[in-house]
Design a protein around this motif. Structure first.
Motif, short mmCIF file in Angstrom:
data_model
loop_
_atom_site.label_atom_id
_atom_site.label_comp_id
_atom_site.label_asym_id
_atom_site.label_seq_id
_atom_site.Cartn_x
_atom_site.Cartn_y
_atom_site.Cartn_z
N ALA A 126 -6.84 -5.17 -4.75
CA ALA A 126 -5.88 -5.50 -5.81
C ALA A 126 -5.50 -4.27 -6.62
CB ALA A 126 -6.46 -6.59 -6.71
N ALA A 127 -6.34 -3.25 -6.58
CA ALA A 127 -6.06 -2.02 -7.34
C ALA A 127 -4.83 -1.29 -6.81
CB ALA A 127 -7.27 -1.09 -7.31
N ALA A 128 -4.50 -1.53 -5.54
CA ALA A 128 -3.35 -0.85 -4.94
C ALA A 128 -2.05 -1.20 -5.67
CB ALA A 128 -3.24 -1.21 -3.46
N ASP A 129 -1.97 -2.40 -6.22
CA ASP A 129 -0.75 -2.85 -6.90
C ASP A 129 -0.90 -2.93 -8.41
OD1 ASP A 129 0.59 -3.23 -4.41
OD2 ASP A 129 -0.51 -5.10 -4.14
N PHE A 130 -2.05 -2.48 -8.92
CA PHE A 130 -2.29 -2.54 -10.37
C PHE A 130 -1.59 -1.37 -11.06
CE2 PHE A 130 -4.52 -1.81 -14.32
CZ PHE A 130 -4.73 -3.10 -14.82
N GLY A 136 -2.92 -2.38 4.84
CA GLY A 136 -2.25 -1.10 4.99
C GLY A 136 -3.16 0.12 4.91
N ILE A 137 -4.48 -0.09 4.84
CA ILE A 137 -5.42 1.03 4.77
C ILE A 137 -5.51 1.71 6.13
CG2 ILE A 137 -7.87 1.63 4.56
CD1 ILE A 137 -8.09 -0.33 2.28
N THR A 180 -11.39 -4.08 -9.81
CA THR A 180 -9.96 -3.74 -9.70
C THR A 180 -9.60 -2.65 -10.70
OG1 THR A 180 -9.40 -6.00 -9.02
CG2 THR A 180 -7.61 -4.64 -9.88
N LEU A 181 -10.06 -2.83 -11.94
CA LEU A 181 -9.73 -1.87 -12.99
C LEU A 181 -10.36 -0.51 -12.72
CD1 LEU A 181 -8.17 -1.80 -15.67
CD2 LEU A 181 -10.33 -2.25 -16.85
N ALA A 182 -11.61 -0.51 -12.23
CA ALA A 182 -12.30 0.75 -11.96
C ALA A 182 -11.62 1.54 -10.85
CB ALA A 182 -13.76 0.48 -11.58
N VAL A 183 -11.24 0.86 -9.78
CA VAL A 183 -10.57 1.53 -8.67
C VAL A 183 -9.19 2.03 -9.09
CG1 VAL A 183 -9.66 1.28 -6.32
CG2 VAL A 183 -11.85 0.25 -6.92
N ALA A 184 -8.48 1.21 -9.85
CA ALA A 184 -7.15 1.61 -10.33
C ALA A 184 -7.24 2.82 -11.24
CB ALA A 184 -6.49 0.44 -11.06
N TRP A 185 -8.28 2.86 -12.08
CA TRP A 185 -8.48 4.02 -12.97
C TRP A 185 -8.74 5.28 -12.15
CZ3 TRP A 185 -12.62 7.32 -13.76
CH2 TRP A 185 -12.55 8.15 -14.89
N MET A 231 0.85 -1.20 0.00
CA MET A 231 0.00 0.00 0.00
C MET A 231 0.88 1.24 0.00
SD MET A 231 -3.19 1.02 0.00
CE MET A 231 -3.99 -0.53 0.47
N GLN A 232 0.55 2.18 -0.86
CA GLN A 232 1.25 3.46 -0.91
C GLN A 232 0.47 4.49 -0.10
OE1 GLN A 232 4.32 3.81 -2.51
NE2 GLN A 232 4.11 1.57 -2.70
N TYR A 233 1.13 5.57 0.28
CA TYR A 233 0.49 6.62 1.07
C TYR A 233 0.71 7.96 0.39
CZ TYR A 233 0.11 2.93 4.47
OH TYR A 233 -0.20 1.74 5.06
#
Length: 257
Positions: A216-220, A43-44, A186-191, A1-3
């Motif tokens: 999964a979007a966190a690492d997409f 990590g949220i 996953t794709l929608a959240v990543a977008w 997870m990034q911040y």
């Protein structure tokens, strides 16, 4: 997870935010606890709720779950709608009376002294916005809230966009996701996460399986090319006023030297 940092507040949040609307509704306390713990494991540190979600139960459950971890978390909640099943005439809107009553009730349900981001859940045409803002300023001075924000303003535009999405974007988007071999969620959240103006998309879930797709979007990896291809699947929304001349920015002095 990034911040990432929320605007210029200095507050760092996970680049996914969990929306606890399901707590106390589609997700019972046991399921809510499982969702909450999985989010922490991923990590949220950013959780979003509202006083009206499940008539206050969402805030109550979140308050119990975050006990002993409050300072590690960033919490957002909202005010506008009534929380009781039989509300009185003043139990809604953005009047000073309703906001002051609602903030104390939310703090009690969340079992906390303050809310990081207090959001105006809807636009109130019956209340002077200056009065609303002064009330929020008072809450900030009292330390009950750190920052304020808005949600669902210009609702007609959102509904127009949703209408377009339901008719065209959803089927095409799902087919596109299937072609890539990735979950549409996953794709929608990543977008959404890849947009430079977005700090942290709010994800929600009724069960752990749904949550995993969003996490999964966190690492997409969303490349500029892929983002552009996804964006092209839907029509551009109309300007906020519905006036076609807004599409020509130069007529309003925007972009002109």
């Amino acid at each position: 997870m990034q911040y990432t940092t929320v605007g210029r507040t200095g507050i760092k949040v996970s680049d996914l935010c969990f929306g606890a609307m399901s707590f106390g509704g589609d997700a019972d306390e046991e399921t809510s606890k499982a969702l909450y713990n999985r989010c922490l494991e991923a990590g949220i540190n950013f959780f979003d709720t509202a006083d009206m979600y499940s008539h206050g139960r969402s805030e109550e459950i979140l308050g119990k779950l975050m006990k002993g971890q409050r300072e590690e978390l960033v919490i957002a909640s909202k005010v506008f709608f009534p929380t009781s099943k039989t509300p009185n005439v003043n139990e809604r809107g953005l009047s000073r009376k309703h906001i002051l009553t609602s903030i104390d009730a939310s703090l009690k349900r969340l079992d906390t002294d303050y809310i990081d981001f207090y959001i105006l859940h809807y636009f109130d045409p019956t209340t002077d916005i200056e009065l609303t803002l002064r009330t929020l300023d008072d809450l900030q001075k009292q330390g009950k809230i750190l920052y304020s924000g808005v949600s669902n303003w210009a609702a007609w535009q959102i509904m127009d966009a949703l209408g377009i999405s339901e008719r065209e974007l959803l089927s095409r988007f799902t087919a596109f996701a299937n072609k890539l071999g990735v979950s549409p969620a996953t794709l929608a959240v990543a977008w959404a996460k890849s947009h430079p103006a977005v700090t942290a998309p709010i994800i929600g879930a009724r069960n752990l399986a749904q949550l995993e797709d969003s996490l999964a979007a966190a690492d997409f990896e969303m490349t500029p090319e892929l983002r552009a291809e996804i964006s092209s699947l839907s029509l551009a929304p109309e300007p906020t006023t519905g006036r076609s001349e807004e599409k020509t920015l130069g007529q309003f002095g925007v972009g002109q030297k």
